[in-house]
Scaffold this motif. Structure first.
Motif, PDB file in Angstrom:
ATOM      1  N   ALA A   1      39.979  42.156  25.060  1.00 17.91           N
ATOM      2  CA  ALA A   1      40.284  41.175  24.016  1.00 17.91           C
ATOM      3  C   ALA A   1      40.722  39.841  24.622  1.00 17.91           C
ATOM      4  CB  ALA A   1      41.373  41.719  23.089  1.00 17.91           C
ATOM      5  N   ILE A   2      41.603  39.893  25.625  1.00 19.98           N
ATOM      6  CA  ILE A   2      42.090  38.656  26.240  1.00 19.98           C
ATOM      7  C   ILE A   2      40.974  37.969  27.015  1.00 19.98           C
ATOM      8  CG2 ILE A   2      43.660  37.737  27.988  1.00 19.98           C
ATOM      9  CD1 ILE A   2      45.724  39.728  27.072  1.00 19.98           C
ATOM     10  N   HIS A   3      40.141  38.761  27.675  1.00 17.86           N
ATOM     11  CA  HIS A   3      39.031  38.168  28.423  1.00 17.86           C
ATOM     12  C   HIS A   3      38.053  37.457  27.494  1.00 17.86           C
ATOM     13  CE1 HIS A   3      35.227  38.033  30.710  1.00 17.86           C
ATOM     14  NE2 HIS A   3      36.022  37.903  31.760  1.00 17.86           N
ATOM     15  N   GLN A   4      37.857  38.000  26.300  1.00 15.13           N
ATOM     16  CA  GLN A   4      36.891  37.416  25.372  1.00 15.13           C
ATOM     17  C   GLN A   4      37.452  36.228  24.596  1.00 15.13           C
ATOM     18  OE1 GLN A   4      33.449  38.214  24.821  1.00 15.13           O
ATOM     19  NE2 GLN A   4      33.978  39.013  26.838  1.00 15.13           N
ATOM     20  N   TYR A   5      38.720  36.304  24.239  1.00 13.97           N
ATOM     21  CA  TYR A   5      39.277  35.282  23.345  1.00 13.97           C
ATOM     22  C   TYR A   5      40.299  34.377  24.020  1.00 13.97           C
ATOM     23  CZ  TYR A   5      37.081  38.306  19.912  1.00 13.97           C
ATOM     24  OH  TYR A   5      36.164  39.052  19.214  1.00 13.97           O
ATOM     25  N   GLY A   6      40.689  34.685  25.271  1.00  6.57           N
ATOM     26  CA  GLY A   6      41.627  33.832  25.982  1.00  6.57           C
ATOM     27  C   GLY A   6      40.950  32.592  26.531  1.00  6.57           C
ATOM     28  N   ARG A   7      41.765  31.655  26.968  1.00  4.48           N
ATOM     29  CA  ARG A   7      41.262  30.409  27.545  1.00  4.48           C
ATOM     30  C   ARG A   7      41.986  30.133  28.858  1.00  4.48           C
ATOM     31  NH1 ARG A   7      38.046  31.428  24.458  1.00  4.48           N
ATOM     32  NH2 ARG A   7      37.123  30.222  22.738  1.00  4.48           N
TER      33      ARG A   7
ATOM     34  N   LYS B   1      42.570  33.731  30.283  1.00  7.26           N
ATOM     35  CA  LYS B   1      41.306  34.463  30.376  1.00  7.26           C
ATOM     36  C   LYS B   1      41.104  35.014  31.783  1.00  7.26           C
ATOM     37  CE  LYS B   1      36.288  33.716  29.926  1.00  7.26           C
ATOM     38  NZ  LYS B   1      35.975  34.580  28.781  1.00  7.26           N
TER      39      LYS B   1
ATOM     40  N   SER C   1      43.190  38.232  32.562  1.00 12.30           N
ATOM     41  CA  SER C   1      43.129  39.234  31.494  1.00 12.30           C
ATOM     42  C   SER C   1      43.552  40.617  31.980  1.00 12.30           C
ATOM     43  CB  SER C   1      41.711  39.287  30.907  1.00 12.30           C
ATOM     44  OG  SER C   1      40.756  39.577  31.912  1.00 12.30           O
TER      45      SER C   1
END
Length: 455
Positions: free
Chosen positions: A192-198, A202, A205
């Motif tokens: 989730a963090i890899h996909q939606y983090g910045r 990201k 993650s």
């Protein structure tokens, strides 16, 4: 009016495509910390895994984590600051390499950690020689060869990640629903963090997934902090704590993988200069970077930890942020050294339940395999290369699955066959060298180097 003679060599105080750029400390320190966050999980995972294989007690596990942090910091400074011709003088973060694990794990089981350290020490010295003569032999290692080995490293480590996700081999609650759900939670948070983090979120993650899983494990009462309370607040890492022994079998296995990991370093350096500095890598940067890898690997062996190499995740972070300052990464290296002087930090990591580590391992080891596929994609998938891939993968995956074959081999030959990685790598190198139709990589590499020198 002309600028002073040293104006072009004096570090700039702006963040641009110049690796010598020196941002203000108010920016450089958080940027350096960001690099540490991106590599932290990958750096401490191999010593935790090797500790499990050799049956290390909690105090030894803390020690192995401590020296891994310390060695990574010192090795990073060798890359960013340099010593004579050694060091790329680029923003390269060094850390404990996963690449050696598929060979190191069976060797540690058979001969013990001292044999792995002795083989690593020799492999590091040979890698220094490799860096010095890199220009003459670089064409031996085509993308199909390198890609196959990196792919197999990931595939070989996948069962290790799943064993940890189940609670660790030998655990009383192995494969229990609690362990599997905890690992799944870590995996889900990481994705989730890899996909939606910045930005650095990201890039970090896996670290955030580990922290989230650790917190849940504490709430569930699955964490034992006894080792943390017994750890010292400050201690200097001790060299040669486990000693070294020199086994021909171990040296052969570690040296072969060292060549492949050296090629990964070449790829990482090229990625930094191409995407960050906007130019091809210079010959001295490639040579110095590989030699620094060798120095770091031998230094790591002296300080009781696995070989060190340039970390690809930090290359991705440079691409994301656009910060190419080597001085930023130097600050990160100093932070790693500081962390390595405080065993309490190692105790905090050592207390992490195996299931938490396994949830992150599913991602980390899978990403290694994905990186191998990406490298293979660089070559033309014609009949020649497809044949090399087919034979190498059959040996690399098939031999570990049929252990009876390696057990029937004379002497220590069976141990080299057991991981599958060594015979697969040798097969890929041999077939790529003798099969007709190999592209002329010498001309292509010479052209790229000429362009680099003209920059």
């Amino acid at each position: 009016m002309s600028s002073p003679p040293d104006a072009q060599t004096r570090p700039s105080r702006t963040i641009n495509q110049n690796p010598d750029a020196m941002p203000p400390l108010s920016k450089a320190i958080p940027l350096g910390l960001q690099h540490i966050m991106a590599m932290f999980a990958g750096n401490v995972t191999p010593p935790i895994i090797i500790a499990g294989v050799i049956g290390a007690n909690p105090a030894e596990q803390i020690f192995l984590i401590q020296v891994a942090l310390f060695v990574a910091g010192v090795s990073t400074l060798v890359q960013t600051i340099g010593i004579g011709p050694i060091g790329a003088r680029l923003p390269i973060v060094q850390g404990t390499s996963f690449g050696f694990l598929p060979v190191a794990l069976p060797l540690a089981k058979a001969f013990g950690l001292p044999a792995v350290l002795g083989a690593s020490f020799v492999a590091g010295l040979l890698q220094i020689v490799l860096g010095a003569f890199l220009k003459k032999i670089r064409h031996w290692f085509s993308p199909v060869v390198t890609g196959i080995v990196v792919l197999l490293i990931g595939i070989t480590l996948m069962p290790v990640g799943l064993n940890y996700a189940a609670g660790g081999v030998g655990a009383d609650d192995f494969a229990s629903p609690g362990n599997l759900l905890l690992a799944l939670f870590v995996l889900s948070v990481t994705i989730a963090i890899h996909q939606y983090g910045r930005g650095f979120i990201k890039a970090s993650s896996i670290l955030f997934g580990l922290v989230a899983g650790y917190a849940v494990a504490i709430i569930l009462g699955k964490v034992d902090f006894t080792s943390l309370s017994n750890a010292a607040w400050f201690a200097l890492p001790k060299p040669l704590e486990y000693g070294m022994t020199f086994s021909g079998t171990a040296i052969i296995g570690m040296t072969l993988i060292m060549f492949v990991v050296g090629l990964e370093t070449i790829g990482n350096i090229s990625a930094i200069t191409t995407t960050g500095a906007g130019r091809p890598a210079k010959d001295r940067e490639l040579s110095g970077g590989v030699m620094a890898d060798g120095v770091a690997t031998s230094f790591a062996a002296v300080f009781n930890t696995l070989p060190n190499t340039a970390y690809a995740q930090n290359v991705g972070l440079i691409t994301l942020t656009g910060v190419v300052s080597r001085h930023v990464v130097t600050i990160g290296g100093l932070l790693l050294i500081a962390m390595g002087l405080f065993p309490k930090l190692g105790g905090l990591v050592a207390a992490m339940p195996p299931a938490v580590l396994g949830g992150a391992g599913v991602v980390m080891f899978g990403m290694i395999a994905s990186a191998g596929l990406k490298i293979i994609k660089e070559c033309e998938l014609d009949q020649r290369n497809m044949l090399i891939i087919a034979v190498s993968l059959s040996l690399g995956i098939g031999l570990p699955a049929v252990e009876a074959i390696s057990e029937t081999m004379p002497g220590q030959l069976g141990l080299l066959l057991k991981s599958g990685l060594v015979p697969a790598a040798l097969t890929a190198l041999l077939l790529d060298a003798i099969l007709p139709g190999k592209p002329d990589r010498r001309a292509k590499l010479a052209k790229a180097e000429a362009e680099s020198q003209n920059r």
